[in-house]
Scaffold this active site. Sequence first.
Site, mmCIF file in Angstrom:
data_model
loop_
_atom_site.group_PDB
_atom_site.id
_atom_site.type_symbol
_atom_site.label_atom_id
_atom_site.label_comp_id
_atom_site.label_asym_id
_atom_site.label_seq_id
_atom_site.Cartn_x
_atom_site.Cartn_y
_atom_site.Cartn_z
ATOM 1 N N ARG A 290 90.923 -13.945 0.936
ATOM 2 C CA ARG A 290 91.812 -15.384 0.310
ATOM 3 C C ARG A 290 92.867 -15.673 -1.086
ATOM 4 O O ARG A 290 92.525 -14.692 -1.840
ATOM 5 C CB ARG A 290 90.961 -17.278 -0.133
ATOM 6 N N LYS B 192 79.120 -13.805 -5.934
ATOM 7 C CA LYS B 192 79.845 -14.179 -4.082
ATOM 8 C C LYS B 192 78.958 -12.998 -3.048
ATOM 9 O O LYS B 192 79.113 -11.615 -4.044
ATOM 10 C CB LYS B 192 80.861 -13.730 -4.407
ATOM 11 N N ARG C 241 86.106 -23.325 -10.572
ATOM 12 C CA ARG C 241 85.801 -23.148 -11.900
ATOM 13 C C ARG C 241 84.433 -24.287 -12.585
ATOM 14 O O ARG C 241 84.646 -25.566 -12.106
ATOM 15 C CB ARG C 241 86.978 -22.556 -12.885
HETATM 16 C C1 BTN Z 1 87.791 -14.616 0.280
HETATM 17 O O1 BTN Z 1 86.347 -15.013 -0.063
HETATM 18 O O2 BTN Z 1 88.391 -14.288 -0.613
HETATM 19 C C2 BTN Z 1 88.008 -14.736 1.732
HETATM 20 C C3 BTN Z 1 87.590 -13.348 2.563
HETATM 21 C C4 BTN Z 1 87.963 -12.898 3.833
HETATM 22 C C5 BTN Z 1 87.288 -11.127 4.506
HETATM 23 C C6 BTN Z 1 87.599 -11.274 5.804
HETATM 24 S S1 BTN Z 1 86.687 -9.444 6.749
HETATM 25 C C7 BTN Z 1 87.044 -10.231 8.097
HETATM 26 C C8 BTN Z 1 88.844 -10.740 8.218
HETATM 27 N N1 BTN Z 1 89.442 -9.683 8.219
HETATM 28 C C9 BTN Z 1 90.029 -10.042 7.017
HETATM 29 O O3 BTN Z 1 91.348 -9.201 6.878
HETATM 30 N N2 BTN Z 1 89.782 -11.272 5.825
HETATM 31 C C10 BTN Z 1 88.528 -11.411 6.581
#
Ligand code: BTN
Length: 326
Positions: free
Chosen positions: A124, A189, A324
């Site tokens: 994200r 996380k 946060r």
């Molecule tokens: C986050 O917490 O920032 C979100 C992470 C999301 C990762 C997943 S892995 C499968 C899918 N493909 C990606 O490129 N991103 C999501």
Amino acid sequence: MKQSQRLDQLIQQLSDGQFHSGQSLGEELSISRAAVNQHIHKLEELGLELFSVSGKGYKLSRQLELLDKQTIAATSERFIHSPDFAVYSVVDSSNDELKALAQEQVMTPGYSLFAEAQTAGRGRRGKRWVSPFGSNLYVSVYWPLTEGIHGAMGLSLAVGVALAECFEKQGIENVGLKWPNDVYINDKKVSGILVDLETRTDGSAHSIIGIGINLKMPENVGHDIDQAWTDISREAPVALSRNRIAAQVRESVLACLKQYDEQGLRVFQQRWRAYDRFWDKPVRLIMGQRECIGTCRGIDENGALLVQDETGVKRYFGGEISLRSQ
Ligand code: BTN
């Protein structure tokens, strides 16, 4: 044979965690020893940790349990008639791969794409998602938005609940959720969700729900993560099979998506609260240059974050907010 197929074959050979000589690998793949060496470097670039010992050959630092479609399907308890899924090897991003696929073919709701590694895994707010080969889970799920894109926030929260409940079923304690959809174990996380939305010219909309779960993060790539993280192997009371957890995550997510479509987020509000890391706690919201402080009061029926300050309870919505503790 394509280079990507050779890499897959090489990984298959090495997945037992034993030494394999350069010569035997070369013979198996019908390539020279120099070419074996080049392929080994590619594997390192994919986040695999390898040892090379003269006279013995190459060895992965640990055994790998590669994803296997048959095993995942056979392990799935429910959803015998559930939507199909695919297991890919190396992709840029499983979300982008699934998005491209959805443009080419008619897709069943819930169709999922697992990848062994991502070279451009997306998190994200423009962050990178560290996605080494064969260690974690990266899966994207296609889901139509029957209520249009307004339903997307709630949907992503429902998926967070699905993951938290699934992890708890594995005997993991202290599972927590952070709005909008990060999953934590013992305040670190473990999993993130990235929802990409698409609208079509006919007015219909669908989502690609990307889920990343740290299962057994290799130390050599874990250093690249800029926040406290953990993985399932560190937190689960017993060793878990990667294919089994893939099946269970898929089942849990599909069940929650279906329930969300039928009953909305209302049925998830209490379930969210059970895992909410910030419930009743002082929080700080960062929205670009703006900051707000207050007490976290959970989520509303649309998925907005509720924060109480001296003027009352306010609703916050949108992907660019960072939450946060105060
Ligand atoms: C986050 O917490 O920032 C979100 C992470 C999301 C990762 C997943 S892995 C499968 C899918 N493909 C990606 O490129 N991103 C999501």
